[in-house]
Design a protein around this motif. Sequence first.
Motif, PDB file in Angstrom:
ATOM      1  N   TYR A  13      -4.798  -2.610 -15.531  1.00 33.42           N
ATOM      2  CA  TYR A  13      -6.094  -3.000 -14.969  1.00 33.42           C
ATOM      3  C   TYR A  13      -6.380  -4.463 -15.296  1.00 33.42           C
ATOM      4  CZ  TYR A  13     -11.173  -3.198 -14.422  1.00 33.42           C
ATOM      5  OH  TYR A  13     -12.431  -3.542 -14.059  1.00 33.42           O
ATOM      6  N   ARG A  14      -6.257  -4.797 -16.553  1.00 40.72           N
ATOM      7  CA  ARG A  14      -6.537  -6.161 -16.983  1.00 40.72           C
ATOM      8  C   ARG A  14      -5.653  -7.189 -16.285  1.00 40.72           C
ATOM      9  NH1 ARG A  14      -6.356  -5.005 -22.511  1.00 40.72           N
ATOM     10  NH2 ARG A  14      -4.493  -6.280 -22.616  1.00 40.72           N
ATOM     11  N   ALA A  15      -4.359  -6.856 -16.274  1.00 45.94           N
ATOM     12  CA  ALA A  15      -3.408  -7.801 -15.699  1.00 45.94           C
ATOM     13  C   ALA A  15      -3.663  -7.989 -14.207  1.00 45.94           C
ATOM     14  CB  ALA A  15      -1.985  -7.311 -15.941  1.00 45.94           C
ATOM     15  N   ALA A  16      -3.928  -6.880 -13.514  1.00 46.90           N
ATOM     16  CA  ALA A  16      -4.175  -6.976 -12.072  1.00 46.90           C
ATOM     17  C   ALA A  16      -5.440  -7.777 -11.826  1.00 46.90           C
ATOM     18  CB  ALA A  16      -4.293  -5.584 -11.468  1.00 46.90           C
ATOM     19  N   ALA A  17      -6.443  -7.542 -12.634  1.00 47.58           N
ATOM     20  CA  ALA A  17      -7.695  -8.286 -12.488  1.00 47.58           C
ATOM     21  C   ALA A  17      -7.437  -9.776 -12.647  1.00 47.58           C
ATOM     22  CB  ALA A  17      -8.706  -7.798 -13.522  1.00 47.58           C
ATOM     23  N   ALA A  18      -6.650 -10.129 -13.659  1.00 47.00           N
ATOM     24  CA  ALA A  18      -6.349 -11.539 -13.899  1.00 47.00           C
ATOM     25  C   ALA A  18      -5.621 -12.140 -12.703  1.00 47.00           C
ATOM     26  CB  ALA A  18      -5.507 -11.677 -15.165  1.00 47.00           C
ATOM     27  N   LEU A  19      -4.661 -11.394 -12.167  1.00 42.66           N
ATOM     28  CA  LEU A  19      -3.905 -11.902 -11.019  1.00 42.66           C
ATOM     29  C   LEU A  19      -4.828 -12.117  -9.821  1.00 42.66           C
ATOM     30  CD1 LEU A  19      -0.657  -9.702 -11.146  1.00 42.66           C
ATOM     31  CD2 LEU A  19      -0.817 -12.168 -11.514  1.00 42.66           C
ATOM     32  N   ALA A  68      -6.246 -18.410  -9.222  1.00 45.82           N
ATOM     33  CA  ALA A  68      -6.405 -19.435  -8.190  1.00 45.82           C
ATOM     34  C   ALA A  68      -5.762 -19.012  -6.863  1.00 45.82           C
ATOM     35  CB  ALA A  68      -5.794 -20.749  -8.684  1.00 45.82           C
ATOM     36  N   ARG A  69      -4.475 -18.669  -6.945  1.00 49.98           N
ATOM     37  CA  ARG A  69      -3.806 -18.255  -5.707  1.00 49.98           C
ATOM     38  C   ARG A  69      -3.321 -16.826  -5.881  1.00 49.98           C
ATOM     39  NH1 ARG A  69       0.906 -21.634  -4.525  1.00 49.98           N
ATOM     40  NH2 ARG A  69       0.799 -20.495  -2.568  1.00 49.98           N
ATOM     41  N   PRO A  70      -4.188 -15.851  -5.640  1.00 53.38           N
ATOM     42  CA  PRO A  70      -3.855 -14.450  -5.912  1.00 53.38           C
ATOM     43  C   PRO A  70      -2.695 -13.956  -5.066  1.00 53.38           C
ATOM     44  CG  PRO A  70      -5.890 -14.613  -4.648  1.00 53.38           C
ATOM     45  CD  PRO A  70      -5.519 -16.002  -5.039  1.00 53.38           C
ATOM     46  N   PRO A  71      -1.946 -13.015  -5.604  1.00 50.75           N
ATOM     47  CA  PRO A  71      -0.837 -12.412  -4.861  1.00 50.75           C
ATOM     48  C   PRO A  71      -1.369 -11.454  -3.793  1.00 50.75           C
ATOM     49  CG  PRO A  71      -1.124 -11.297  -6.939  1.00 50.75           C
ATOM     50  CD  PRO A  71      -2.103 -12.427  -6.939  1.00 50.75           C
ATOM     51  N   THR A  72      -0.532 -11.112  -2.846  1.00 53.37           N
ATOM     52  CA  THR A  72      -0.902 -10.101  -1.844  1.00 53.37           C
ATOM     53  C   THR A  72      -0.182  -8.793  -2.136  1.00 53.37           C
ATOM     54  OG1 THR A  72       0.900 -10.733  -0.372  1.00 53.37           O
ATOM     55  CG2 THR A  72      -1.224 -11.870  -0.104  1.00 53.37           C
ATOM     56  N   ALA A  73       0.637  -8.817  -3.165  1.00 48.85           N
ATOM     57  CA  ALA A  73       1.349  -7.593  -3.548  1.00 48.85           C
ATOM     58  C   ALA A  73       1.588  -7.619  -5.043  1.00 48.85           C
ATOM     59  CB  ALA A  73       2.682  -7.501  -2.801  1.00 48.85           C
ATOM     60  N   ILE A  74       1.653  -6.440  -5.644  1.00 54.32           N
ATOM     61  CA  ILE A  74       1.905  -6.370  -7.085  1.00 54.32           C
ATOM     62  C   ILE A  74       2.986  -5.332  -7.368  1.00 54.32           C
ATOM     63  CG2 ILE A  74       0.910  -5.929  -9.352  1.00 54.32           C
ATOM     64  CD1 ILE A  74      -1.788  -6.709  -8.306  1.00 54.32           C
ATOM     65  N   PHE A  75       3.948  -5.762  -8.150  1.00 60.77           N
ATOM     66  CA  PHE A  75       4.998  -4.856  -8.620  1.00 60.77           C
ATOM     67  C   PHE A  75       4.688  -4.540 -10.075  1.00 60.77           C
ATOM     68  CE2 PHE A  75       9.658  -4.970 -10.269  1.00 60.77           C
ATOM     69  CZ  PHE A  75       9.650  -3.604 -10.465  1.00 60.77           C
ATOM     70  N   CYS A  76       4.393  -3.276 -10.358  1.00 59.27           N
ATOM     71  CA  CYS A  76       4.063  -2.861 -11.720  1.00 59.27           C
ATOM     72  C   CYS A  76       5.259  -2.159 -12.348  1.00 59.27           C
ATOM     73  CB  CYS A  76       2.879  -1.903 -11.720  1.00 59.27           C
ATOM     74  SG  CYS A  76       1.389  -2.600 -11.005  1.00 59.27           S
ATOM     75  N   ALA A  77       5.587  -2.521 -13.571  1.00 55.98           N
ATOM     76  CA  ALA A  77       6.782  -1.980 -14.211  1.00 55.98           C
ATOM     77  C   ALA A  77       6.603  -0.548 -14.712  1.00 55.98           C
ATOM     78  CB  ALA A  77       7.232  -2.890 -15.349  1.00 55.98           C
ATOM     79  N   THR A  78       5.379  -0.021 -14.636  1.00 56.93           N
ATOM     80  CA  THR A  78       5.186   1.418 -14.881  1.00 56.93           C
ATOM     81  C   THR A  78       4.137   1.939 -13.912  1.00 56.93           C
ATOM     82  OG1 THR A  78       3.342   1.260 -16.456  1.00 56.93           O
ATOM     83  CG2 THR A  78       5.560   1.132 -17.385  1.00 56.93           C
ATOM     84  N   ASP A  79       4.245   3.213 -13.604  1.00 58.95           N
ATOM     85  CA  ASP A  79       3.254   3.838 -12.733  1.00 58.95           C
ATOM     86  C   ASP A  79       1.895   3.853 -13.419  1.00 58.95           C
ATOM     87  OD1 ASP A  79       5.263   4.201 -10.950  1.00 58.95           O
ATOM     88  OD2 ASP A  79       5.371   6.382 -11.124  1.00 58.95           O
ATOM     89  N   ARG A  80       1.892   3.964 -14.716  1.00 62.21           N
ATOM     90  CA  ARG A  80       0.616   3.975 -15.439  1.00 62.21           C
ATOM     91  C   ARG A  80      -0.123   2.658 -15.246  1.00 62.21           C
ATOM     92  NH1 ARG A  80       3.684   5.889 -19.544  1.00 62.21           N
ATOM     93  NH2 ARG A  80       3.079   4.297 -21.037  1.00 62.21           N
ATOM     94  N   MET A  81       0.614   1.557 -15.323  1.00 64.85           N
ATOM     95  CA  MET A  81      -0.040   0.268 -15.095  1.00 64.85           C
ATOM     96  C   MET A  81      -0.487   0.148 -13.639  1.00 64.85           C
ATOM     97  SD  MET A  81       1.812  -2.528 -17.578  1.00 64.85           S
ATOM     98  CE  MET A  81       3.389  -2.589 -16.749  1.00 64.85           C
ATOM     99  N   ALA A  82       0.277   0.730 -12.740  1.00 64.38           N
ATOM    100  CA  ALA A  82      -0.121   0.713 -11.330  1.00 64.38           C
ATOM    101  C   ALA A  82      -1.443   1.449 -11.164  1.00 64.38           C
ATOM    102  CB  ALA A  82       0.964   1.367 -10.474  1.00 64.38           C
ATOM    103  N   GLY A  97     -12.832  -4.539  -3.704  1.00 59.50           N
ATOM    104  CA  GLY A  97     -13.047  -4.260  -2.281  1.00 59.50           C
ATOM    105  C   GLY A  97     -11.792  -4.336  -1.419  1.00 59.50           C
ATOM    106  N   PHE A  98     -10.648  -4.491  -2.044  1.00 63.59           N
ATOM    107  CA  PHE A  98      -9.414  -4.513  -1.256  1.00 63.59           C
ATOM    108  C   PHE A  98      -8.930  -3.094  -0.994  1.00 63.59           C
ATOM    109  CE2 PHE A  98      -8.930  -8.583  -3.730  1.00 63.59           C
ATOM    110  CZ  PHE A  98      -9.213  -9.419  -2.650  1.00 63.59           C
ATOM    111  N   ARG A  99      -8.241  -2.944   0.124  1.00 64.94           N
ATOM    112  CA  ARG A  99      -7.644  -1.647   0.396  1.00 64.94           C
ATOM    113  C   ARG A  99      -6.155  -1.699   0.079  1.00 64.94           C
ATOM    114  NH1 ARG A  99      -9.384  -1.167   6.357  1.00 64.94           N
ATOM    115  NH2 ARG A  99      -8.728  -3.317   6.037  1.00 64.94           N
ATOM    116  N   ILE A 100      -5.729  -0.714  -0.696  1.00 61.81           N
ATOM    117  CA  ILE A 100      -4.322  -0.701  -1.124  1.00 61.81           C
ATOM    118  C   ILE A 100      -3.426  -0.248   0.014  1.00 61.81           C
ATOM    119  CG2 ILE A 100      -2.675   0.434  -2.675  1.00 61.81           C
ATOM    120  CD1 ILE A 100      -5.142   0.582  -4.646  1.00 61.81           C
ATOM    121  N   GLY A 101      -2.301  -0.924   0.147  1.00 61.40           N
ATOM    122  CA  GLY A 101      -1.381  -0.577   1.217  1.00 61.40           C
ATOM    123  C   GLY A 101      -1.787  -1.211   2.523  1.00 61.40           C
ATOM    124  N   ASP A 102      -2.802  -2.032   2.444  1.00 56.48           N
ATOM    125  CA  ASP A 102      -3.340  -2.633   3.660  1.00 56.48           C
ATOM    126  C   ASP A 102      -3.584  -4.109   3.342  1.00 56.48           C
ATOM    127  OD1 ASP A 102      -4.233  -2.670   6.194  1.00 56.48           O
ATOM    128  OD2 ASP A 102      -5.787  -1.133   5.917  1.00 56.48           O
TER     129      ASP A 102
END
Lengths: 346, 346
Positions: free
Chosen positions: A234-240, A244-258, A269-274
């Motif tokens: 959660y924290r890491a995704a929030a930071a990303l 400044a230039r946020p990613p449009t995709a995230i690869f998480c090394a564990t499902d728990r972090m995902a 307010g983003f929709r995942i997979g979209d």
Amino acid sequence: METNPRQAKVTMQDVANHVGVSRTTVSFVLNGETGNGIPQETRDRVHRAVTELGYRPNAGARALASKQTKLYGLITEIVIAPYAANIVRGAEEQAAREGKTLLIASTDGSIDSDRRAIETMLEHRVEGLIYATSWHRGVRLPALTDEVPTVLVHCFDEAAKLHSVIPDEAQGGYAATMRLIGAGHDRIGFINLDPVIPAAIGRRSGYIRALEQAGIGLDEKLVINEDGEADQGYRAAAALLDGARPPTAIFCATDRMAMGAYDAIKERGFRIGDDISVVGFDNQEIIANYLRPSLTTVALPFRQMGATGVALLAKLAANRDLAPLQHIVECPLVERTSVRLPVPAS
Amino acid sequence: METNPRQAKVTMQDVANHVGVSRTTVSFVLNGETGNGIPQETRDRVHRAVTELGYRPNAGARALASKQTKLYGLITEIVIAPYAANIVRGAEEQAAREGKTLLIASTDGSIDSDRRAIETMLEHRVEGLIYATSWHRGVRLPALTDEVPTVLVHCFDEAAKLHSVIPDEAQGGYAATMRLIGAGHDRIGFINLDPVIPAAIGRRSGYIRALEQAGIGLDEKLVINEDGEADQGYRAAAALLDGARPPTAIFCATDRMAMGAYDAIKERGFRIGDDISVVGFDNQEIIANYLRPSLTTVALPFRQMGATGVALLAKLAANRDLAPLQHIVECPLVERTSVRLPVPAS
DNA sequence: GCGCGTTACTAACGCGCGTTAGTGGATGTG
DNA sequence: CACATCCACTAACGCGCGTTAGTAACGCGC
């Protein structure tokens, strides 16, 4: 069929008496390859007596006489990380195929516990030993294990003396990243594990190789190392996302972090997979399947690794001097719905 | 210490020769309760030789001679629902305490698979058999099992001939509901399982008893039956929240459904543990711990049930004619952060 | 009638160990 | 000095079975 009331231990001799032949004959019928000159009729009578009396061979006695127990030992920390239970499944299936029985013991990973477990196995004269861990790492086993062929599964010997079966972390990281690139992403965040553990090293190298291959430069600002838990995701995704230039995709090394990343993404307010794609790692069904939307992730091939481990044992038994090898098993991508379709062309 | 290169099977006779006594003496030293007239000095010499030669008793031979294997068999579907693995842990711990070894086999639950597993166990002459399932239900085992004391764990015998150890679902449902009532809620939604299964029946009766005790009328509109999966929890929670008089708390009969309910609650802008309280059931760590906020839930006492099962086996061995009993184990409430504090008084 | 090969078995040994029934020597007793 | 105790061991049996070496009966050709 069996009509044996209670505890009346029927022996081979009982069967022999019942049929009116010698015990040897019964033994031949039960184990013989039709080679001995015993006519079909006698064989039938023996078999009939066996079911009639409810005779069941005594594995211990048989082992003693034949000098082979047909037992493999499996030691695992399953109890701590139950999701690795598929190692057990794969191992059992393969053992069954080879006509062996698995003697399973669990350990808490401490040297004492390991030693006790191994000791028990050796007392039962297992013909091979598998040691499996719940996370990919180096281990060092008590020296007892040179008495019997040994294979490590999901871990490797720090002394490099033992065979091991490990997942192809790099290929898994590559597959995950390629999937995102294939969907049109070129800014791909990577929430990795502690960078010193094998899983993190491998997955990162796969991530980088995929980026290179696609001609995308590595941006270290998009890579964050955490410890694998949900709130860290959660924290890491929030930071990303807040960067400044946020990613449009995230690869998480564990499902728990995902799982944690999902929350951060949804909160914004983003929709995942979209709007944003996510790929996990581990394929922990209970998470990946039930997350909304379901999580595309990379599977650790537990079942396959278990089976490979047992198969390897058979080879080792045949040739004890095989040089220690690391057998690497592919990590397949499991497609679900957290990655958007390829963009139609911008 | 052990200096035994490879496969040289050391026997008791080797130890005896090395010390210069008879094999009988060695046997006495190794098993004897200091009762036989063997002086300390000889004992020491024997023990020294044992470690020096790396002697390890042969469990099979010992079983053959002593007519007891000290083996318990555990058959389980662990592989399908790994979260029940704590049954194995509890059973192993208890077995260790009693000086027994666990022979574990997994089954896919089919009659064939069950039969094969039991057969293997009996060939190894286990002194007791435990059959454990991943969800609470009635089972019917192949008749083979009357040859040896048998205990069912997390399931019960449909023929009511076998002992069983089962969780106190009703008390669990009661505890969950009381927790919510204690936090000041009086409209408590209940997303239950298929109403015919034991878990659903028990949890519902606990829910109702708690309401009654608090003087809260049962509103069947607040009770929805689903199948336990996350999206069903989502749907049911959505229906409850969008209804005429929505609840302020939801008791979900599985953590997976709670996971779905979380999404429905969050989507509507409510804060969990604040606006709306949630209690789950199962204590699946991987979900309950990592959900945000973490989920207060009721635990199935797997570890305890496993231990109880093994302990029961010992009693059965001593007294085979014990009338079949259902041993009921309490389900403790695991406090986390999804339930609001008691309201200060309105 | 003899030798020889089959056929259909069986006697007997040993696997590694627990256990019972001794045995031979040292010590005490009258 | 005869006799009973202990002490410190050991010989020998059997657990249930795999396996090797053998045997007894029969048929067949010459």
